[in-house]
Enzyme design. Structure first.
Site, PDB file in Angstrom:
ATOM      1  N   LYS A 189       0.507   1.566 -10.182  1.00  0.00           N
ATOM      2  CA  LYS A 189       1.706   1.614  -9.250  1.00  0.00           C
ATOM      3  C   LYS A 189       2.213   2.943  -8.987  1.00  0.00           C
ATOM      4  O   LYS A 189       2.334   3.871  -9.455  1.00  0.00           O
ATOM      5  CB  LYS A 189       3.416   1.246 -10.242  1.00  0.00           C
ATOM      6  CG  LYS A 189       3.955  -0.080  -9.789  1.00  0.00           C
ATOM      7  CD  LYS A 189       4.965   0.791  -8.885  1.00  0.00           C
ATOM      8  CE  LYS A 189       6.012   2.139  -9.759  1.00  0.00           C
ATOM      9  NZ  LYS A 189       6.936   2.828  -8.861  1.00  0.00           N
ATOM     10  N   GLU A 265       1.402  11.112 -20.579  1.00  0.00           N
ATOM     11  CA  GLU A 265       1.572  12.692 -19.788  1.00  0.00           C
ATOM     12  C   GLU A 265       3.043  12.752 -19.223  1.00  0.00           C
ATOM     13  O   GLU A 265       2.831  11.874 -18.047  1.00  0.00           O
ATOM     14  CB  GLU A 265       1.076  12.709 -18.588  1.00  0.00           C
ATOM     15  CG  GLU A 265      -0.884  12.440 -19.354  1.00  0.00           C
ATOM     16  CD  GLU A 265      -1.331  13.109 -19.694  1.00  0.00           C
ATOM     17  OE1 GLU A 265      -0.519  14.388 -20.299  1.00  0.00           O
ATOM     18  OE2 GLU A 265      -2.269  13.037 -21.230  1.00  0.00           O
ATOM     19  N   CYS A 299       4.207  19.723 -13.675  1.00  0.00           N
ATOM     20  CA  CYS A 299       4.533  19.431 -15.533  1.00  0.00           C
ATOM     21  C   CYS A 299       4.438  20.677 -15.657  1.00  0.00           C
ATOM     22  O   CYS A 299       4.746  20.737 -17.028  1.00  0.00           O
ATOM     23  CB  CYS A 299       4.059  18.282 -15.552  1.00  0.00           C
ATOM     24  SG  CYS A 299       1.934  18.203 -15.191  1.00  0.00           S
ATOM     25  N   GLU A 397      14.333  20.589 -18.043  1.00  0.00           N
ATOM     26  CA  GLU A 397      13.261  20.801 -16.971  1.00  0.00           C
ATOM     27  C   GLU A 397      13.883  20.466 -15.389  1.00  0.00           C
ATOM     28  O   GLU A 397      14.079  19.437 -15.376  1.00  0.00           O
ATOM     29  CB  GLU A 397      11.825  19.626 -17.214  1.00  0.00           C
ATOM     30  CG  GLU A 397      10.657  19.630 -15.938  1.00  0.00           C
ATOM     31  CD  GLU A 397       9.990  18.385 -16.569  1.00  0.00           C
ATOM     32  OE1 GLU A 397      10.203  17.372 -16.639  1.00  0.00           O
ATOM     33  OE2 GLU A 397       8.657  18.357 -16.071  1.00  0.00           O
TER      34      GLU A 397
HETATM   35  P1  NAD Z   1       9.617   9.470 -13.482  1.00  0.00           P
HETATM   36  O1  NAD Z   1       9.077   9.371 -14.494  1.00  0.00           O
HETATM   37  O2  NAD Z   1      10.915   9.102 -13.008  1.00  0.00           O
HETATM   38  O3  NAD Z   1       8.705   8.855 -12.422  1.00  0.00           O
HETATM   39  C1  NAD Z   1       7.109   8.468 -12.606  1.00  0.00           C
HETATM   40  C2  NAD Z   1       6.770   6.710 -12.637  1.00  0.00           C
HETATM   41  O4  NAD Z   1       7.333   6.218 -13.031  1.00  0.00           O
HETATM   42  C3  NAD Z   1       6.866   6.826 -10.924  1.00  0.00           C
HETATM   43  O5  NAD Z   1       5.731   5.811 -10.957  1.00  0.00           O
HETATM   44  C4  NAD Z   1       8.045   5.447 -10.768  1.00  0.00           C
HETATM   45  O6  NAD Z   1       8.583   4.505 -10.226  1.00  0.00           O
HETATM   46  C5  NAD Z   1       7.694   5.051 -12.883  1.00  0.00           C
HETATM   47  N1  NAD Z   1       9.224   4.797 -13.553  1.00  0.00           N
HETATM   48  C6  NAD Z   1      10.306   5.836 -13.020  1.00  0.00           C
HETATM   49  N2  NAD Z   1      11.668   4.165 -13.496  1.00  0.00           N
HETATM   50  C7  NAD Z   1      10.849   3.586 -14.363  1.00  0.00           C
HETATM   51  C8  NAD Z   1      11.417   2.727 -14.851  1.00  0.00           C
HETATM   52  N3  NAD Z   1      12.652   2.464 -15.620  1.00  0.00           N
HETATM   53  N4  NAD Z   1      10.732   1.545 -15.576  1.00  0.00           N
HETATM   54  C9  NAD Z   1       8.958   2.143 -15.174  1.00  0.00           C
HETATM   55  N5  NAD Z   1       8.746   2.868 -14.669  1.00  0.00           N
HETATM   56  C10 NAD Z   1       9.630   3.362 -14.022  1.00  0.00           C
HETATM   57  O7  NAD Z   1       8.993  10.939 -12.667  1.00  0.00           O
HETATM   58  P2  NAD Z   1       8.210  11.811 -11.373  1.00  0.00           P
HETATM   59  O8  NAD Z   1      10.066  12.279 -10.597  1.00  0.00           O
HETATM   60  O9  NAD Z   1       7.867  10.260 -10.180  1.00  0.00           O
HETATM   61  O10 NAD Z   1       7.807  12.650 -11.795  1.00  0.00           O
HETATM   62  C11 NAD Z   1       8.226  13.849 -12.791  1.00  0.00           C
HETATM   63  C12 NAD Z   1       7.561  13.407 -13.862  1.00  0.00           C
HETATM   64  O11 NAD Z   1       6.442  13.666 -14.154  1.00  0.00           O
HETATM   65  C13 NAD Z   1       8.525  15.508 -14.621  1.00  0.00           C
HETATM   66  O12 NAD Z   1       8.282  15.192 -15.939  1.00  0.00           O
HETATM   67  C14 NAD Z   1       6.689  15.497 -14.676  1.00  0.00           C
HETATM   68  O13 NAD Z   1       6.766  16.998 -15.860  1.00  0.00           O
HETATM   69  C15 NAD Z   1       6.071  14.150 -14.613  1.00  0.00           C
HETATM   70  N6  NAD Z   1       4.875  14.998 -14.192  1.00  0.00           N
HETATM   71  C16 NAD Z   1       4.014  15.249 -15.805  1.00  0.00           C
HETATM   72  C17 NAD Z   1       2.541  15.404 -15.583  1.00  0.00           C
HETATM   73  C18 NAD Z   1       1.729  15.043 -17.166  1.00  0.00           C
HETATM   74  O14 NAD Z   1       0.539  15.217 -16.745  1.00  0.00           O
HETATM   75  N7  NAD Z   1       2.188  16.086 -17.856  1.00  0.00           N
HETATM   76  C19 NAD Z   1       2.068  15.651 -14.531  1.00  0.00           C
HETATM   77  C20 NAD Z   1       3.020  15.139 -13.365  1.00  0.00           C
HETATM   78  C21 NAD Z   1       4.287  14.954 -13.813  1.00  0.00           C
END
Ligand code: NAD
Length: 493
Positions: A189, A265, A299, A397
């Site tokens: 997804k 992650e 991240c 963050e």
């Molecule tokens: P997000 O958590 O909003 O979304 C990530 C994914 O989760 C998307 O596909 C989204 O559709 C899905 N999602 C959102 N709400 C959901 C729910 N209620 N139930 C199930 N799935 C849901 O994050 P983002 O804004 O897309 O990305 C930014 C974040 O990702 C930052 O916090 C960043 O630090 C983190 N990140 C971490 C790493 C790592 O390796 N640690 C790498 C890249 C990004």
């Protein structure tokens, strides 16, 4: 690199894949619903994308389960799987401009980065994991006697993968490569902001020889498609990259459904610690890279700069000089070094932090959201100094190009400040004293410590966090551990 004109004309003639990819073909969402996919650097619509929900997730999981159980992929030998994934790596390389453009158009990052980093990186990560496929041995326990106790690593079955938008192709690759190489089936997804490269990748995987049903992609929103995958009773393992808040939801989904394994992650607020005995020019170059690369949407971005008080003014000046050199503009222009935020909503969120920062600390440069080509999704590279320890911009963050500079006097103070975070993804240390570097490395509660560099990362080394940055590791042969279970087979003869 090709020219601005080349990428513009290729972008204008792109044929986007916009439907769900289930069982080896593109299909509309069962509801017939779509959502608008916007290019954040122009504010204009790129295409309408199928809005998958729980019914589409069901279909994708069924396809993945059937493929897994009949052994069309799971029972191939590791060497056979290696060949297919190597083919995929080759196909990504052959289509590198297209794959790069899809991410640039979807999330606004400069083409110079997607062409040189993201797309070739994806090919390399697939290649690396594929090459490892037939080089890992199982074990036999030292039982002695007329017994052979085999300890085998077996695939888990159906993997659900939910990924963010900041490196759309690479974040998907980090999950897919080890999951597929070890014989699992996958339902991916992608983030709603950036579904296009994953859909094209699925088509390339079929061309590479991956059997139908082994890799499925359901675009859609988190609350419906993402949640449905997290709660699915026939998904064996859910791997997630994204925010800490959503990571916690996946643990809840698992607990309330089939207790699937969950690997997370999540977010970060990584400290970059600079001592006076470091190469300060290099430290400044890399500190700027560490916070401004990918618009700060990383991240492990080095968003907290902890400098020794004796070099604070010097470092603030050097950082300001580097920020001034950043060229913001159309991401399709190879000269652009910082593009748009992923969308206007996220840009507004970053802007709110800028406004808070202006009350909490001293603004050195930047500090505003602004427009380019009619899009309001651009944020100036921003530096705050004199940031108090408990300031919001030192704690939260931001996920944008915003640096918070703080000072310390002693090594212990630096360690204490660095560890004062709910996150523990990465940290950097700059010093020419090896003993000090190793002492700090031991004491920093993070998954990766980079010494005299920032954000050190490779296919060969595990990547992931401690504390609320998550658990489990992407990359390296250790990533295979997430996608396999140990099975004991005990033979008496
Ligand atoms: P997000 O958590 O909003 O979304 C990530 C994914 O989760 C998307 O596909 C989204 O559709 C899905 N999602 C959102 N709400 C959901 C729910 N209620 N139930 C199930 N799935 C849901 O994050 P983002 O804004 O897309 O990305 C930014 C974040 O990702 C930052 O916090 C960043 O630090 C983190 N990140 C971490 C790493 C790592 O390796 N640690 C790498 C890249 C990004």
């Amino acid at each position: 690199m090709q020219s601005f004109e080349y990428y513009t004309s290729l972008a204008n003639s792109m044929d986007f894949r916009t439907k769900c990819w289930i069982d080896g073909q593109f299909v509309s969402a069962k509801s017939g619903e779509t959502f608008e996919n916007i290019n954040p650097s122009t504010g204009k619509k790129l295409c309408d994308v199928a809005r998958g929900n729980s019914n589409d997730i069901d279909a994708a999981v069924n396809a993945a389960r059937t493929a897994y159980e009949d052994g069309r992929w799971s029972e191939k030998t590791p060497s056979e799987r290696k060949e297919v994934i190597l083919n995929l790596a080759r196909l990504i390389r052959e289509n590198v401009s297209e794959m790069a453009l899809l991410d640039t158009l979807d999330m606004g990052k400069p083409i110079s980065e997607t062409v040189n980093v993201d797309a070739p990186g994806s090919a390399f990560f697939f290649q690396w994991h594929a090459e490892a496929a037939d080089k890992i041995y199982d074990e036999i326990a030292p039982t002695g006697g007329r017994d052979i106790a085999m300890i085998r690593r077996v695939p888990l079955g159906v993997i659900g993968a939910v990924v963010p938008w900041n490196f759309p192709l690479d974040m998907a690759t980090w999950k897919l490569a080890p999951a597929l190489v070890t014989g699992n089936s996958v339902v991916l997804k992608p983030a709603e902001q950036s579904p296009l490269s994953a859909l094209r990748l699925a088509e390339l995987a079929k061309e590479a020889g991956l059997p139908d049903g082994v890799f499925n992609v359901v675009p859609g929103f988190g609350e419906d498609a993402g949640q449905a995958l997290g709660r699915h009773m026939d998904v064996d393992c859910l791997v997630f990259t994204g925010s800490t808040a959503v990571g916690k939801l996946f643990q809840k989904y698992a607990g309330e459904s089939n207790m699937k394994q969950v690997w997370l992650e999540t977010g970060g607020k990584s400290p970059n610690i600079i001592f006076p005995d470091a190469d300060l020019e290099k430290a400044a170059d890399m500190a700027a890279f560490g916070i401004f690369f990918n618009q700060g949407e990383v991240c492990s971005a080095n968003s907290r700069l902890l400098v020794h008080s004796s070099i604070k003014d010097e470092m603030v000046g050097k950082l300001r000089d580097r920020a001034e050199m950043i060229k913001q503009g159309d991401p399709l222009d190879p000269a652009t070094t910082m593009g748009a935020m992923v969308d206007v909503n996220h840009a507004k969120k970053v802007e709110r932090f800028l406004n808070v920062g202006k009350l909490e600390a001293k603004l050195i440069i930047g500090g505003d959201r602004f427009s380019i080509n009619g899009s309001d999704a651009f944020i100036q590279p921003t530096i705050f100094s004199d940031v108090p320890e408990d300031a919001t911009i030192a704690r939260d963050e931001i996920f944008g190009p915003v640096l918070a500079i703080q000072t310390f006097d002693t090594e212990n103070e630096a360690i204490e400040m660095a560890n004062k975070s709910v996150y523990g993804l990465a940290a950097s240390v700059w010093t020419s004293d090896l003993a000090r570097a190793m002492d700090l490395s031991d004491k920093l509660h993070v998954g990766t410590v980079s010494v005299n560099t920032v954000d050190a990362l490779s296919a060969m080394t595990p990547f992931g966090g401690m504390k609320q940055s998550g658990f489990g590791r992407d990359l390296s042969v250790h990533s295979f551990e997430k996608y396999t279970a140990l099975k004991t087979i005990w033979v008496k003869y």
